[in-house]
Each structure stands twice: as C-alpha cells, then as structure tokens.
Enzyme design. Structure first.
Site, mmCIF file in Angstrom:
data_model
loop_
_atom_site.group_PDB
_atom_site.id
_atom_site.type_symbol
_atom_site.label_atom_id
_atom_site.label_comp_id
_atom_site.label_asym_id
_atom_site.label_seq_id
_atom_site.Cartn_x
_atom_site.Cartn_y
_atom_site.Cartn_z
ATOM 1 N N HIS A 129 4.385 1.890 -8.068
ATOM 2 C CA HIS A 129 3.345 0.855 -8.046
ATOM 3 C C HIS A 129 2.437 1.008 -9.268
ATOM 4 C CE1 HIS A 129 4.061 1.406 -3.559
ATOM 5 N NE2 HIS A 129 4.272 0.111 -3.701
ATOM 6 N N LYS A 137 13.372 -1.846 -8.104
ATOM 7 C CA LYS A 137 13.721 -1.058 -6.914
ATOM 8 C C LYS A 137 14.170 -1.966 -5.759
ATOM 9 C CE LYS A 137 13.228 2.003 -3.485
ATOM 10 N NZ LYS A 137 12.852 1.154 -2.396
ATOM 11 N N HIS A 177 2.349 4.634 -4.984
ATOM 12 C CA HIS A 177 2.919 5.784 -5.690
ATOM 13 C C HIS A 177 3.081 5.415 -7.163
ATOM 14 C CE1 HIS A 177 6.558 3.427 -5.440
ATOM 15 N NE2 HIS A 177 6.506 3.433 -4.110
ATOM 16 N N GLY A 179 0.818 -1.215 0.000
ATOM 17 C CA GLY A 179 0.000 0.000 0.000
ATOM 18 C C GLY A 179 0.848 1.259 0.000
ATOM 19 N N ARG A 239 8.352 4.818 1.723
ATOM 20 C CA ARG A 239 9.064 5.328 2.903
ATOM 21 C C ARG A 239 9.616 6.739 2.697
ATOM 22 N NH1 ARG A 239 10.469 -0.480 3.757
ATOM 23 N NH2 ARG A 239 9.787 -0.958 5.876
HETATM 24 P P1 AMP Z 1 6.062 -2.271 -1.614
HETATM 25 O O1 AMP Z 1 4.671 -1.733 -1.526
HETATM 26 O O2 AMP Z 1 7.113 -1.285 -1.239
HETATM 27 O O3 AMP Z 1 6.204 -3.618 -0.943
HETATM 28 O O4 AMP Z 1 6.307 -2.535 -3.162
HETATM 29 C C1 AMP Z 1 5.434 -3.309 -3.933
HETATM 30 C C2 AMP Z 1 6.067 -3.552 -5.279
HETATM 31 O O5 AMP Z 1 6.298 -2.298 -5.914
HETATM 32 C C3 AMP Z 1 7.427 -4.254 -5.181
HETATM 33 O O6 AMP Z 1 7.553 -5.193 -6.231
HETATM 34 C C4 AMP Z 1 8.389 -3.107 -5.337
HETATM 35 O O7 AMP Z 1 9.649 -3.490 -5.846
HETATM 36 C C5 AMP Z 1 7.645 -2.225 -6.327
HETATM 37 N N1 AMP Z 1 8.151 -0.847 -6.269
HETATM 38 C C6 AMP Z 1 8.325 -0.083 -5.169
HETATM 39 N N2 AMP Z 1 8.873 1.102 -5.498
HETATM 40 C C7 AMP Z 1 9.040 1.091 -6.844
HETATM 41 C C8 AMP Z 1 9.577 2.019 -7.791
HETATM 42 N N3 AMP Z 1 10.043 3.212 -7.429
HETATM 43 N N4 AMP Z 1 9.590 1.659 -9.092
HETATM 44 C C9 AMP Z 1 9.126 0.441 -9.483
HETATM 45 N N5 AMP Z 1 8.609 -0.478 -8.644
HETATM 46 C C10 AMP Z 1 8.574 -0.166 -7.336
#
Ligand code: AMP
Length: 290
Positions: free
Chosen positions: A37, A149, A34, A31, A187
């Site tokens: 995602h 990322k 941004h 969640g 974050r």
């Molecule tokens: P998270 O919500 O941080 O667990 O991320 C969910 C998914 O989004 C994971 O596969 C992350 O690697 C991907 N993600 C997070 N930040 C980015 C970004 N800046 N660019 C591309 N994918 C991202």
C-alpha cells in the site's frame, strides 16, 4: 491530515479542489496497510496535488463463510502510515455511509469476473465493482492507483471505468514482495510460522512458469505443468489454479504468443493466497526493441 467519514463531506472537499484545478489522486484500500500500500501511496503522491486514501473493509466483497469479522483493522497504525506519506485525506466511511437503508444497485463486470477469483468467490467482484464505483463517485479523483497483486481486480476496474465513462485515469503498480518472494498482503498475518515458511512456494511456482516461457516453452498446458511440478515439492498446499492467461481478457491461453499473465491461487489450510506474474516472450521483446 484530514479524516473524513461522510460521503457529503468527501465530495464537497473534492469539488472545492477540482474547481481550483487541483489534481486529485486516490488509493482505495481495506486498511491493515503494508509496504505494498505504501508504494501505491508514494507513487500517487508523486502524480497528484492532493491525495486521498480510503480505508473501508467492504462487507459486500466477502462471502458468507469468509474472513470479514476477523479482517485486521489497525486504524491508528494505518492513519500514522498515511500521515508519514503525506496523505491529505484519510476517507473512512462506515458501512452505513456506504450502504444506507434502501441501497440496491449492484455493478457487475461479467466477462472479467467469470473465471479465477470470480469463480472461487462469486460475491467478490460485484462487491468490488460496486464499491469502487461508489468510492469514485464520492472522492471524484482524477487518478486512482491499484496494485498488480490483485491482477483480476485491476483488469475489472479498467473495464468498469471504460464501460461506464467514469473519467478516472487508472494506474496499476507492481507487486511489492517480502524478501523471500511472498507477495505482501494484509491477510499474511493469518499465517502461522509454519504456514509462513510454505507461503513463498506460490511465487516460486509462478517464477518456474515464467522461466519456462523465457526458455522458449510456448504450450499453455506444458507451462502449467511446469508450475505444478515446481509446487509439488511443497508440503500442505492445495493448488486452486495456476493458469496461463491473456493479460487483457484473462481467458486461458493454449499458446503464448507475445504477452501473458500467470495467475495463481493456493490454499494453505484455510488461508487462501493469490499472486501473479506478467511475462513477455523474449524473442518478441527483442524484435519490439528493434
Ligand atoms: P487491499 O487493502 O488489499 O484491498 O488493497 C488495496 C490496494 O493495494 C489494491 O489496489 C491492491 O492491489 C494493492 N496491494 C495490495 N497488496 C499489494 C502488494 N503487495 N503490492 C502492491 N500493491 C498491493
């Protein structure tokens, strides 16, 4: 868009579609969505007939002194983004659904998790591997998309799917960045104005490493020194690691031969940022193109 909260409802929705030959795509998230995602969701939308996004702040991948309780949870905004992007199901399991009383299995991928994020955050990857395995079991996707990322996480998921024959195709998508190079992350909201100004130094250091390789530098230690030198000028940053690694095993490279990944983690105060760049050695690239 349907909101599903239980494992049983999620699986029966997917099973019904699978029986009809519908291709199911899946983007797991925590969640606070941004544009990084959003890019994953858009890419997934193009590749599948039905799309599931999960939103679950997974407690088991946070260490005891980490930011689990203050992790942002703007659920209404997240659902709106999912609706805008044509998501079919927003899967929002609770911690009780994910880890009911008596739950005990832990999935580990010891070699990939040994270094870097795994060393700095020992709880992290067993938590990630376990929750991804569970989510795949609940959502039953044909295809799941992850972001570059979190490079080590993506490598771990690929290994896990291969080792456990999970039968899910994995696609890793490029990192989406702010205009000044900072990799987007949920974050980043923790950064105050001053810290936000300093944060892009991580991507600058990685770029310095990439440039050194593209200019012909091959020695791993020398490349790492060029990155440290680039970030030295930045105030108030503690470098945890800036490392040149094999893109598959994530073991440190003493010499770049063909491809490499540069992994980085820094602390600005108590805020930890990670980023990475994939690099191909130009000479090889030219030869490969013939
Ligand atoms: P998270 O919500 O941080 O667990 O991320 C969910 C998914 O989004 C994971 O596969 C992350 O690697 C991907 N993600 C997070 N930040 C980015 C970004 N800046 N660019 C591309 N994918 C991202």
């Amino acid at each position: 868009m349907k909101i599903i909260r239980t494992s049983r409802a999620m699986t029966s929705w997917s099973e019904r579609l699978r029986r009809d030959g519908v291709i199911i795509g899946f983007v797991p998230t925590m969640g606070a969505l941004h544009d990084g995602h959003r890019a994953l969701i858009r890419a997934a939308r193009l590749r599948c007939d039905a799309l599931v996004v999960s939103i679950f702040v997974n407690p088991t991948q946070f260490g005891p002194r980490e930011d689990l309780t203050r992790y942002p949870r703007p659920i209404a905004k997240d659902r709106a983004l999912c609706r805008e992007e044509g998501v079919d199901v927003c899967f929002e399991p609770t911690a009780e659904v994910m880890y009911p009383e008596g739950f005990q299995t832990v999935v580990t991928v010891p070699e990939i998790a040994r270094r870097w994020e795994g060393e700095a955050r020992p709880h992290h990857f067993p938590g990630v591997a376990t929750v991804v395995t569970k989510l795949f079991g609940m959502v039953r996707p044909h295809l799941a998309l992850f972001g570059q990322k979190d490079y080590q996480q993506a490598a771990l998921v690929r290994q896990l799917v291969k080792d456990l024959n999970l039968g899910v195709a994995i696609e890793v998508r490029p990192t989406v960045r702010e205009a000044d190079g900072l990799a987007m992350s949920s974050r980043n909201v923790y950064l105050n104005a001053e810290e936000r100004m300093i944060a892009p130094w991580l991507s600058r250091a990685l770029q310095a490493g990439k440039q050194a390789i593209e200019e012909g530098l091959k020695d791993g230690k020398a490349i790492e020194r060029s990155m440290l030198k680039a970030i030295e000028q930045a105030p108030a940053i503690h470098v945890e690691y800036l490392a040149l690694c094999d893109p598959d095993s994530l073991e440190p490279l003493t010499r770049v031969v063909h491809r490499a990944v540069i992994l980085g983690a820094i602390l600005i105060g108590s805020i930890r940022l990670i980023d990475n760049l994939l690099v191909t050695v130009p000479g090889k690239m030219r030869r490969a193109r013939g």
